[in-house]
Design an enzyme around this catalytic site. Structure first.
Site, PDB file in Angstrom:
ATOM      1  N   GLU A   1       0.870  -1.190   0.000  1.00 24.89           N
ATOM      2  CA  GLU A   1       0.000   0.000   0.000  1.00 24.89           C
ATOM      3  C   GLU A   1       0.903   1.235   0.000  1.00 24.89           C
ATOM      4  OE1 GLU A   1      -3.355   1.065  -0.108  1.00 24.89           O
ATOM      5  OE2 GLU A   1      -2.300   2.980   0.014  1.00 24.89           O
TER       6      GLU A   1
ATOM      7  N   GLU B   1     -26.204  19.019 -13.373  1.00 26.89           N
ATOM      8  CA  GLU B   1     -26.111  17.650 -13.897  1.00 26.89           C
ATOM      9  C   GLU B   1     -26.332  17.679 -15.411  1.00 26.89           C
ATOM     10  OE1 GLU B   1     -25.504  14.325 -13.009  1.00 26.89           O
ATOM     11  OE2 GLU B   1     -26.013  13.971 -15.115  1.00 26.89           O
TER      12      GLU B   1
ATOM     13  N   HIS C   1     -43.964  -2.867  15.241  1.00 26.75           N
ATOM     14  CA  HIS C   1     -44.669  -1.594  15.269  1.00 26.75           C
ATOM     15  C   HIS C   1     -44.341  -0.854  16.559  1.00 26.75           C
ATOM     16  CE1 HIS C   1     -47.888   1.316  14.744  1.00 26.75           C
ATOM     17  NE2 HIS C   1     -48.234   1.107  16.005  1.00 26.75           N
TER      18      HIS C   1
ATOM     19  N   GLY D   1     -22.087  17.535 -11.452  1.00 28.36           N
ATOM     20  CA  GLY D   1     -22.296  16.080 -11.425  1.00 28.36           C
ATOM     21  C   GLY D   1     -23.278  15.744 -10.325  1.00 28.36           C
TER      22      GLY D   1
ATOM     23  N   LYS E   1     -19.643  10.361   5.151  1.00 31.01           N
ATOM     24  CA  LYS E   1     -20.815  10.096   5.989  1.00 31.01           C
ATOM     25  C   LYS E   1     -20.709  10.822   7.315  1.00 31.01           C
ATOM     26  CE  LYS E   1     -21.486   8.444   2.772  1.00 31.01           C
ATOM     27  NZ  LYS E   1     -20.928   7.973   1.519  1.00 31.01           N
TER      28      LYS E   1
END
Ligand code: NAI
Length: 457
Positions: free
Chosen positions: A34, A199, A436, A176, A51
């Site tokens: 790496e 876009e 639920h 984009g 995120k």
């Protein structure tokens, strides 16, 4: 004298470290080469940091809406430095964990650029030589750029740059409207930046179901973003620290920064490959078969460097296929039409399987059901009723596609992804119980409706 391993992996992102961990778990001796940090784009410049910032935007929205719950809070103020430090803490913790895991599996890591020559010989920085009985190429991808918008890290940015900014720009043009464009536009807009999303195609989020895209665009516009689809960008001019983006229709947008998110290209620079039968196609992707074998026997390629969906979890799946092939085990090639997709803009998007249009184009006689979150009790409780679940099934047959847009759908797609992969019918899924009150009941209602006997509508 080259050091011998059962497997030498070049590239330590999800594809590469996935192959290394899986192979080591199966008892193989493994080396990973790496040039930067194991974890790759996903951990250091992609999924994880992006995120984190989207979560920052979510906290910002929650605080701004706190009064509705009777919770008195001042108008939120963003300290991007603190958020950035937290991002780094999360990344470093995951990075440390990954290094520890690799060490525990006795994987040897070499820091440097690996290049492959004849006879499975891998050279690290033209110095150390390694020999692998098998070799996996997993060198990943880098942001694609477009002429007239060469990134400089100051006014013309790629996603890599945005993840390191320490001050929120007052305005931005995002070029984009794919996954990266929508995630970054959503995050910047929610934090207070004036965003214009540009876009080229007629719709944002190519590959997503049209009904889902409509929900996203409506939400973006409602939150103050300018969304322009079907527009080309012709170049830019800079003056007084601002950038004017010239559009193909003669109009222009003047902003503080431009974010270029027009896709990612495979990275094979420095990989050598001379004297091997590894083939690279016209777009730079390494050519592989369904077992991820390249043209050179014993050499495999996985992850963003091959022309398959550029998703970390696809990289993991491809890595497992490649290693199982090395081990001579039975395996199922990755079914790319059924992988889960999760896009973390607000509202979130998650899907698996065919869009309604793709199913019709493939000649299926389809039946479709859609249920909005605005009648879901949990969605009302959390104050996020925007969005819906759409399920597409073959008439009298299996579920072909599940498409979700709305609160926490990236965590809800599991049921949809399983039904598509197990080729379950609406009847199969309709008899399963959803707790639920949960957001996931909307999926339950949608499949129940497809049986012809919905409970709540
Ligand atoms: P993308 O290929 O998904 O989207 C790029 C978009 O840019 C397309 O809609 C394309 O039509 C548009 N475009 C191309 N040239 C243009 C131009 N000159 N002017 C205006 N628009 C133009 O690529 P993206 O979003 O950069 O992501 C790269 C890869 O990373 C993708 O494969 C994506 O799926 C993956 N990714 C996935 C994420 C997720 O699943 N949450 C998050 C981020 C990336």
């Amino acid at each position: 004298m080259a050091e011998d391993f059962d497997l030498v992996v070049i590239g330590g992102g999800p594809g590469g470290y996935g192959a290394a961990l899986y192979a080591a778990g199966a008892g193989m001796s493994v080396a990973v080469v790496e040039k930067d940090k194991v974890g790759g784009t996903c951990l250091h410049r992609g999924c994880i940091p992006a995120k984190h910032y989207l979560e920052t935007a979510s906290v910002f929205r929650a605080v701004a809406g706190a009064k509705e719950f009777g919770v008195q809070a001042d108008q939120p103020q963003l300290d991007l430095g603190i958020s950035r430090a937290r991002k780094q803490k999360v990344v470093d913790q995951l990075w440390k964990g990954l290094q520890g895991l690799m060490k525990k599996r006795k994987i040897t890591t070499y820091t440097g650029t690996g290049s492959l020559g004849a006879g499975h010989l891998v050279t690290v920085d033209d110095a150390t030589e390694l020999h692998g009985k098998h070799v996996v190429l997993a060198t990943g991808s880098v942001p694609r750029t477009i002429p007239g918008f060469e990134p400089d890290g100051t006014t013309i940015l790629t996603s890599d740059h945005v993840l390191e900014i320490d001050k929120l720009p007052a305005s931005a043009a995002v070029i984009g409207g794919g996954a990266i464009g929508c995630e970054f536009a959503s995050m910047l807009s929610d934090l207070g930046c004036d965003v214009t999303l540009l876009e080229a195609l007629p719709k944002l989020l190519p590959g997503c179901d049209a009904d889902v895209v409509d929900v996203v665009v409506r939400s973006f516009k409602k939150r103050g973003m300018t969304v322009r689809a079907g527009v080309t960008v012709e170049g830019h001019e800079e003056s007084n620290g601002q950038v004017t983006v010239k559009l193909g229709d003669g109009e222009s947008v003047t902003v503080d920064v431009v974010v270029v998110s027009v896709g990612r290209k495979p990275l094979t620079d420095g990989l050598g490959l001379e004297g091997t039968n590894v083939e690279v196609d016209g777009k730079g992707f390494i050519t592989v078969d369904s077992h991820h074998r390249t043209g050179e026997e014993g050499v495999y390629a996985v992850g963003d460097v091959v022309a398959t969906p550029q998703l970390a979890h696809v990289g993991f799946a491809e890595a497992i296929v490649a290693v199982r092939d090395m081990l001579g085990e039975d395996l199922e090639p990755v079914d790319y039409g059924k992988v889960p997709w999760c896009i973390y803009c607000h509202p979130e998007v998650a899907f698996a399987g065919m869009t309604e249009q793709a199913a019709r184009d493939a000649g299926h006689d389809v039946t479709v059901s859609k249920h909005s979150f605005n009648s879901n009790s949990r969605a009302m409780i959390i104050g996020e009723t925007e969005g819906m679940v759409k399920v597409i099934a073959a008439k009298g047959g299996p579920i072909l596609g599940v498409h979700m847009v709305g609160p926490w759908v990236t965590e809800q797609i599991g049921a949809g992804w399983l039904s598509v992969n197990w080729e379950a019918t609406p009847d199969d899924m309709g008899q399963l119980i959803h707790a639920h009150p949960t957001l996931s009941e909307t999926f339950g209602e949608t499949v129940l409706s497809l049986t012809g006997r919905g409970l709540h509508g």
